[in-house]
Write a protein that holds these residues in place. Structure first.
Motif, PDB file in Angstrom:
ATOM      1  N   TYR A 159     -43.880   6.569  34.404  1.00 47.51           N
ATOM      2  CA  TYR A 159     -44.151   5.889  35.670  1.00 47.51           C
ATOM      3  C   TYR A 159     -42.937   6.013  36.582  1.00 47.51           C
ATOM      4  CZ  TYR A 159     -47.829   3.567  32.971  1.00 47.51           C
ATOM      5  OH  TYR A 159     -48.914   3.304  32.183  1.00 47.51           O
ATOM      6  N   ASP A 160     -43.201   6.171  37.882  1.00 44.38           N
ATOM      7  CA  ASP A 160     -42.112   6.167  38.857  1.00 44.38           C
ATOM      8  C   ASP A 160     -41.600   4.751  39.097  1.00 44.38           C
ATOM      9  OD1 ASP A 160     -42.216   8.928  39.228  1.00 44.38           O
ATOM     10  OD2 ASP A 160     -43.700   8.763  40.839  1.00 44.38           O
ATOM     11  N   VAL A 168     -34.942   3.980  33.030  1.00 43.13           N
ATOM     12  CA  VAL A 168     -33.669   4.579  33.420  1.00 43.13           C
ATOM     13  C   VAL A 168     -33.294   3.959  34.759  1.00 43.13           C
ATOM     14  CG1 VAL A 168     -32.436   6.720  33.914  1.00 43.13           C
ATOM     15  CG2 VAL A 168     -34.304   6.714  32.246  1.00 43.13           C
ATOM     16  N   ASP A 169     -32.148   3.275  34.798  1.00 42.51           N
ATOM     17  CA  ASP A 169     -31.756   2.645  36.058  1.00 42.51           C
ATOM     18  C   ASP A 169     -31.173   3.673  37.022  1.00 42.51           C
ATOM     19  OD1 ASP A 169     -29.091   2.964  35.234  1.00 42.51           O
ATOM     20  OD2 ASP A 169     -28.904   0.896  34.551  1.00 42.51           O
ATOM     21  N   PRO A 199     -33.749   8.820  36.983  1.00 37.69           N
ATOM     22  CA  PRO A 199     -33.259   7.516  37.454  1.00 37.69           C
ATOM     23  C   PRO A 199     -34.310   6.788  38.299  1.00 37.69           C
ATOM     24  CG  PRO A 199     -31.515   9.127  37.600  1.00 37.69           C
ATOM     25  CD  PRO A 199     -32.775   9.883  37.222  1.00 37.69           C
ATOM     26  N   GLY A 200     -34.511   5.505  37.972  1.00 35.35           N
ATOM     27  CA  GLY A 200     -35.485   4.679  38.667  1.00 35.35           C
ATOM     28  C   GLY A 200     -36.877   4.721  38.062  1.00 35.35           C
ATOM     29  N   SER A 201     -37.069   5.491  37.001  1.00 33.27           N
ATOM     30  CA  SER A 201     -38.389   5.613  36.385  1.00 33.27           C
ATOM     31  C   SER A 201     -38.422   4.883  35.041  1.00 33.27           C
ATOM     32  CB  SER A 201     -38.748   7.085  36.186  1.00 33.27           C
ATOM     33  OG  SER A 201     -37.923   7.662  35.186  1.00 33.27           O
ATOM     34  N   HIS A 225     -53.091   1.639  35.906  1.00 30.64           N
ATOM     35  CA  HIS A 225     -51.629   1.693  35.998  1.00 30.64           C
ATOM     36  C   HIS A 225     -51.130   3.067  36.448  1.00 30.64           C
ATOM     37  CE1 HIS A 225     -51.767  -2.160  34.066  1.00 30.64           C
ATOM     38  NE2 HIS A 225     -52.320  -1.647  32.977  1.00 30.64           N
ATOM     39  N   GLY A 226     -51.998   4.076  36.404  1.00 31.86           N
ATOM     40  CA  GLY A 226     -51.582   5.430  36.779  1.00 31.86           C
ATOM     41  C   GLY A 226     -50.639   5.998  35.736  1.00 31.86           C
TER      42      GLY A 226
END
Length: 162
Positions: A9-10, A41-42, A113-115, A137-138
């Motif tokens: 997921y994004d 992952v931040d 990162p961000g996912s 939820h995709g």
């Protein structure tokens, strides 16, 4: 046979919602889990793992197998469970059983990162009900299987010499 499913997921919040849905599906007997986690992952690239403390009905061997597969997918070389030739043999056996370098690369490509990703190891799954429940939820789905024979060999190898 166990299924290893990684849903990328994004949006980490979508992953948390997916994680909660999988837990509901286990309570409804749509899926029988051997392992479940959310890996995120931040922004600075640090990986975080959120997992249930205990999954009902999972044997010690299944739990060890889940931990090893999870470690090889996300934490290698920090597996810590095995070292040297034993780790090499286990990685080789896992690679031959469907969790090869290509699958690991696909998982790595999902986690930017961000996912986040929901990681599921299930011994039984009702595919149609699972798909319908997870669809809102995709996400991007990656899936591979471990045969019963592969699982037994991996569990035996984890147990070590008798």
């Amino acid at each position: 046979m166990s299924e290893l499913i990684v849903i990328g997921y994004d949006d980490p919040e979508a992953a948390q919602r997916g994680f909660a849905t999988v837990q509901d599906l286990q309570r409804d007997y749509v899926v029988h889990l051997n392992g479940l986690a959310v890996v995120s992952v931040d922004a600075d690239g640090t990986t975080h793992v959120d997992t249930t403390s205990r999954i009902v009905g999972v044997s010690a061997a299944s739990g060890a197998l889940w931990g090893t597969i999870f470690g090889i997918l996300f934490l290698l070389p920090g597996v810590g469970l095995l070292t040297g030739a034993a780790l090499g043999g286990l990685v080789g056996r896992i690679s031959r059983s469907g969790i090869d370098d290509r699958f690991r690369q696909q998982v790595e490509d999902l986690l930017k990162p961000g996912s986040a990703a929901v990681v599921i190891m299930a011994s039984k799954i009702t595919d149609d009900k699972f798909t319908v429940a997870m669809q809102p939820h995709g996400g991007t789905v990656l899936k591979t299987s471990l045969s019963d024979e592969d699982e037994k060999e991996l569990a035996d190898q984890l147990a070590g010499p008798e």
